[in-house]
Write a protein that holds these residues in place. Structure first.
Motif, PDB file in Angstrom:
ATOM      1  N   LEU A 117       3.224   3.200   8.356  1.00 42.05           N
ATOM      2  CA  LEU A 117       3.987   1.933   8.049  1.00 42.05           C
ATOM      3  C   LEU A 117       3.120   0.961   7.051  1.00 42.05           C
ATOM      4  CD1 LEU A 117       5.011   0.852  11.649  1.00 42.05           C
ATOM      5  CD2 LEU A 117       6.417   1.932   9.818  1.00 42.05           C
ATOM      6  N   ASP A 118       3.913   0.236   6.400  1.00 43.13           N
ATOM      7  CA  ASP A 118       3.363  -0.959   5.567  1.00 43.13           C
ATOM      8  C   ASP A 118       2.803  -2.005   6.510  1.00 43.13           C
ATOM      9  OD1 ASP A 118       4.019  -2.117   2.488  1.00 43.13           O
ATOM     10  OD2 ASP A 118       3.402  -3.507   4.054  1.00 43.13           O
ATOM     11  N   PRO A 119       1.721  -2.628   6.419  1.00 40.17           N
ATOM     12  CA  PRO A 119       1.075  -3.573   7.043  1.00 40.17           C
ATOM     13  C   PRO A 119       2.236  -4.870   7.271  1.00 40.17           C
ATOM     14  CG  PRO A 119      -0.194  -3.812   5.218  1.00 40.17           C
ATOM     15  CD  PRO A 119       0.618  -2.416   5.175  1.00 40.17           C
ATOM     16  N   HIS A 120       2.971  -4.987   6.055  1.00 36.45           N
ATOM     17  CA  HIS A 120       4.075  -5.966   6.024  1.00 36.45           C
ATOM     18  C   HIS A 120       5.155  -5.666   6.924  1.00 36.45           C
ATOM     19  CE1 HIS A 120       1.749  -7.110   2.520  1.00 36.45           C
ATOM     20  NE2 HIS A 120       1.601  -7.998   3.040  1.00 36.45           N
ATOM     21  N   CYS A 121       4.820  -5.150   8.395  1.00 35.60           N
ATOM     22  CA  CYS A 121       6.105  -4.546   8.952  1.00 35.60           C
ATOM     23  C   CYS A 121       6.233  -5.334  10.196  1.00 35.60           C
ATOM     24  CB  CYS A 121       5.505  -3.041   9.555  1.00 35.60           C
ATOM     25  SG  CYS A 121       4.113  -2.895  10.472  1.00 35.60           S
ATOM     26  N   LEU A 134       7.654   5.375   6.800  1.00 41.88           N
ATOM     27  CA  LEU A 134       8.626   4.485   6.761  1.00 41.88           C
ATOM     28  C   LEU A 134       8.015   3.218   6.271  1.00 41.88           C
ATOM     29  CD1 LEU A 134       9.868   4.933  10.635  1.00 41.88           C
ATOM     30  CD2 LEU A 134      10.826   5.830   8.334  1.00 41.88           C
ATOM     31  N   HIS A 135       8.705   2.061   6.132  1.00 43.75           N
ATOM     32  CA  HIS A 135       8.040   0.759   5.567  1.00 43.75           C
ATOM     33  C   HIS A 135       7.725  -0.004   6.946  1.00 43.75           C
ATOM     34  CE1 HIS A 135       7.337  -3.316   4.736  1.00 43.75           C
ATOM     35  NE2 HIS A 135       7.333  -3.122   3.491  1.00 43.75           N
ATOM     36  N   GLY A 136       8.805  -0.092   7.723  1.00 46.62           N
ATOM     37  CA  GLY A 136       8.389  -1.008   8.967  1.00 46.62           C
ATOM     38  C   GLY A 136       9.254  -2.343   9.000  1.00 46.62           C
ATOM     39  N   THR A 143      12.699   0.271   3.212  1.00 45.72           N
ATOM     40  CA  THR A 143      12.762  -0.933   2.395  1.00 45.72           C
ATOM     41  C   THR A 143      12.271  -2.027   3.125  1.00 45.72           C
ATOM     42  OG1 THR A 143      14.144  -2.161   1.092  1.00 45.72           O
ATOM     43  CG2 THR A 143      15.092  -1.979   2.950  1.00 45.72           C
ATOM     44  N   GLU A 144      11.827  -3.027   2.682  1.00 44.42           N
ATOM     45  CA  GLU A 144      11.477  -4.009   3.206  1.00 44.42           C
ATOM     46  C   GLU A 144      12.548  -5.574   3.146  1.00 44.42           C
ATOM     47  OE1 GLU A 144       6.931  -6.147   2.726  1.00 44.42           O
ATOM     48  OE2 GLU A 144       8.395  -6.716   1.147  1.00 44.42           O
ATOM     49  N   THR A 145      13.102  -5.776   4.065  1.00 48.15           N
ATOM     50  CA  THR A 145      14.088  -6.509   4.234  1.00 48.15           C
ATOM     51  C   THR A 145      13.629  -8.123   4.144  1.00 48.15           C
ATOM     52  OG1 THR A 145      15.575  -4.784   5.125  1.00 48.15           O
ATOM     53  CG2 THR A 145      16.493  -6.878   5.296  1.00 48.15           C
ATOM     54  N   ASN A 170       0.150 -10.121  -4.326  1.00 48.79           N
ATOM     55  CA  ASN A 170      -1.151  -9.776  -4.511  1.00 48.79           C
ATOM     56  C   ASN A 170      -1.037  -8.286  -4.829  1.00 48.79           C
ATOM     57  OD1 ASN A 170      -3.929 -10.684  -4.323  1.00 48.79           O
ATOM     58  ND2 ASN A 170      -4.119  -9.121  -2.980  1.00 48.79           N
ATOM     59  N   HIS A 171      -0.289  -7.358  -5.081  1.00 47.76           N
ATOM     60  CA  HIS A 171      -0.160  -6.069  -5.559  1.00 47.76           C
ATOM     61  C   HIS A 171      -0.671  -5.874  -6.976  1.00 47.76           C
ATOM     62  CE1 HIS A 171       0.978  -4.552  -1.851  1.00 47.76           C
ATOM     63  NE2 HIS A 171       2.100  -4.463  -1.926  1.00 47.76           N
ATOM     64  N   PHE A 172      -0.648  -7.248  -7.872  1.00 50.23           N
ATOM     65  CA  PHE A 172      -0.864  -6.895  -9.143  1.00 50.23           C
ATOM     66  C   PHE A 172      -2.611  -6.847  -9.378  1.00 50.23           C
ATOM     67  CE2 PHE A 172      -3.281 -10.920  -9.882  1.00 50.23           C
ATOM     68  CZ  PHE A 172      -2.746 -11.957  -8.650  1.00 50.23           C
ATOM     69  N   PRO A 224      -3.609  -5.349  -1.937  1.00 52.05           N
ATOM     70  CA  PRO A 224      -2.644  -4.405  -2.531  1.00 52.05           C
ATOM     71  C   PRO A 224      -2.843  -2.867  -1.827  1.00 52.05           C
ATOM     72  CG  PRO A 224      -4.386  -4.684  -4.440  1.00 52.05           C
ATOM     73  CD  PRO A 224      -4.466  -5.684  -2.969  1.00 52.05           C
ATOM     74  N   HIS A 225      -1.741  -2.474  -1.497  1.00 50.47           N
ATOM     75  CA  HIS A 225      -1.488  -0.997  -0.907  1.00 50.47           C
ATOM     76  C   HIS A 225      -2.152   0.174  -1.654  1.00 50.47           C
ATOM     77  CE1 HIS A 225       0.478  -3.835   1.865  1.00 50.47           C
ATOM     78  NE2 HIS A 225       1.643  -3.358   1.316  1.00 50.47           N
ATOM     79  N   THR A 226      -3.305   0.184  -2.047  1.00 52.18           N
ATOM     80  CA  THR A 226      -3.813   1.283  -2.729  1.00 52.18           C
ATOM     81  C   THR A 226      -4.398   2.304  -1.797  1.00 52.18           C
ATOM     82  OG1 THR A 226      -5.890   0.124  -2.243  1.00 52.18           O
ATOM     83  CG2 THR A 226      -4.852  -0.173  -4.344  1.00 52.18           C
TER      84      THR A 226
HETATM   85 ZN   LIG Z   1       3.548  -4.598   2.040  1.00 49.56          ZN
END
Ligand SMILES: [Zn+2]
Length: 489
Positions: A139-143, A105-107, A10-12, A438-440, A163-165
């Motif tokens: 991992l997600d770059p927002h980690c 994982l998300h990170g 998750t992203e906390t 920005n994912h939209f 966005p994470h495509t």
């Molecule tokens: Zn992210």
């Protein structure tokens, strides 16, 4: 050859008033072995999904572990985190002997008592599998790219796109490198450069687009195995919140050091130039109405569920209503009680509804309005790249010329289905307001005639200097003017 894969993610947002418990995971991704869907990955489960598809061809056995993922919100309940972690670790132990482990994982997960959840998971996993087993992590770059986790994994790969495509493509890269390492075709050497900065880096804007394309082009030649750009996740009070560059070469630590430093210095040079311009909400509405063409898509990043925001801020909606805007649609507003009331009222009913503005001070005041229920649908979902994101039961309501999509499962605006599920064609509307950073852009960018970003009074301020950090290591830009970036691994 035997590989194991599992997910805990998750992203906390440690400032969020919404605690994350097991129920939040059950609402999003809570899959035990044998329960993983075959059509597409779910949130961070791409490593398992990809490994399953390639196991037969590559000649390995995949042991599937549990996958748990929750939508971004506040800190995860300690007992619930330990329950999920220990279930995965027990599966890992039972799966021995193993040649490789793939973690999706998300990170940026934080549990009470654990600022670095991923580091904790990897430390315990490493103790079980031993030093020779190859551990790969996506991992997600927002980690938070902590030193501990990077040291414990053999290969760490971040998504490149925001966005994470490219979640599936990066999982493919991860599996390929893990297999090549197991087969002793490569020997990963990792370097980590700390840029000492907090920022937002959509890859849909030209500067980051060019930076990502340039670094991606370095991969697969001259001994460079992987380059990852860690953006950081700004809404967490953890020591190692910062932007970092991770480079993996084939057995050439000096080259990894050099490249990570060069790329890191280039990333630092982009400070303050990578985020879009944000307008005040009212100015954004005026600009949208003045634009000759439709739809105009207006983003409200400050109330993005994807950053842990409640997604029930009413400020923009209130201004649309007060200004009697016609042909506007806004979504989503997370309010399961209001959805329930709409179902109780029935399709076509007009009734006085109070909705939104509930969870915290940054939600604003609830809206009290006479609404018409224009659509109702159970168990909706929206797509995000190849993944499906559940929305729960949804209702569309109309107040004057403004339509609103109410959802039961808190999530940001990602796919056009958010509106189409309820018979609303976003391309037919003058103004489409989406709660998302920005994912939209993946789905709404291609249909928008114009995109406007506004900074509302939602909880995710775009000005990081306003965030009340106490644990984040200093100095860090933009909180501090002078920083000391450098190679840390
Ligand atoms: Zn992210």
């Amino acid at each position: 050859m035997r590989l194991f894969s599992a997910t805990i993610a998750t992203e906390t947002n440690t400032f969020s008033p919404l605690p994350t418990s097991l129920d939040a995971y059950k609402e999003s991704v809570f899959l035990r072995p044998g329960e993983h869907p075959t059509d597409a990955p779910r949130m961070c489960t791409a490593p398992l999904f990809v490994a399953r598809q390639r196991a037969a061809d590559e000649g390995f056995t995949l042991i599937e572990g549990s996958c748990f993922a929750a939508s971004p919100a506040g800190t995860t309940n300690r007992a619930d985190y330990e329950f999920m972690r220990d279930e995965i670790l027990a599966q890992l132990k039972a799966a021995l002997p193993l040649d490789g482990v793939l973690f999706g994982l998300h990170g940026a997960m934080v549990a009470h008592g654990y600022d670095d959840v991923e580091g904790d998971v990897l430390e315990r996993a490493r103790a079980i599998v031993g030093p020779d087993c190859v551990i790969g992590v996506e991992l997600d770059p927002h980690c938070h790219l902590t030193i501990k986790r990077v040291q414990l994994a053999d290969i760490t790969i971040l998504y490149k796109e925001f966005p994470h495509t490219d979640v599936v493509e990066r999982a493919e890269d991860l599996l390929t490198l893990v297999l090549r390492t197991i087969r002793r075709q490569v020997r990963p050497a990792t370097s980590l450069y700390d840029c000492r900065q907090i920022g937002s880096y959509p890859t849909t804007l030209p500067l980051m687009r060019a930076f990502v394309d340039k670094t991606a082009a370095m991969e697969g030649k001259n001994g460079v195995l992987s380059v990852s750009i860690g953006h950081c996740f700004p809404y967490a009070d953890v020591p190692e919140l910062t932007g970092r560059i991770l480079v993996i070469t084939d057995d050439d630590k000096a080259k990894a050091d050099r490249l990570a430093s060069e790329i890191g210095q280039e990333f630092i040079a982009l400070r303050g130039r990578t985020a879009p311009d944000y307008m005040a909400a009212d100015d954004g509405i005026s600009a949208a109405l003045a634009f000759n063409g439709s739809p105009v898509v207006m983003a409200d990043p400050a109330d993005n569920a994807g950053g842990g925001a409640p997604t029930d801020n009413t400020t923009i909606l209130r201004r649309l209503m007060e200004r009697k805007v016609d042909g506007a649609v806004l979504g989503p507003i997370w309010d399961p009680i209001a959805v329930r009331l709409c179902f109780d009222a029935g399709l076509g009913a007009g009734f006085p509804l109070r909705f939104g503005g509930k969870i915290g001070p940054a939600s604003g005041q609830p809206v009290d309005a006479h609404v018409t229920v224009t659509a109702l649908k159970r168990d909706c979902w929206q797509s995000f790249g190849p993944t499906q994101v559940p929305l729960g039961d949804c209702a569309a309501i109309k107040i004057g010329g403004v339509e609103v999509v109410l959802i039961s499962n808190r999530t940001q605006a990602l796919g056009l289905e958010l509106f189409r599920n309820l018979g609303i064609e976003p391309t037919d509307r003058k103004l489409v307001v989406v709660k998302s950073t920005n994912h939209f852009m993946a789905a709404f960018g291609p249909v928008a005639q114009k995109v406007i970003y506004v900074d509302s009074d939602g909880p995710l301020s775009r000005d990081y200097r306003k965030i009340p950090y106490s644990k984040v290591e200093r100095p860090i830009w933009p909180l501090d003017e002078h920083t000391s970036p450098g190679l840390i691994l």
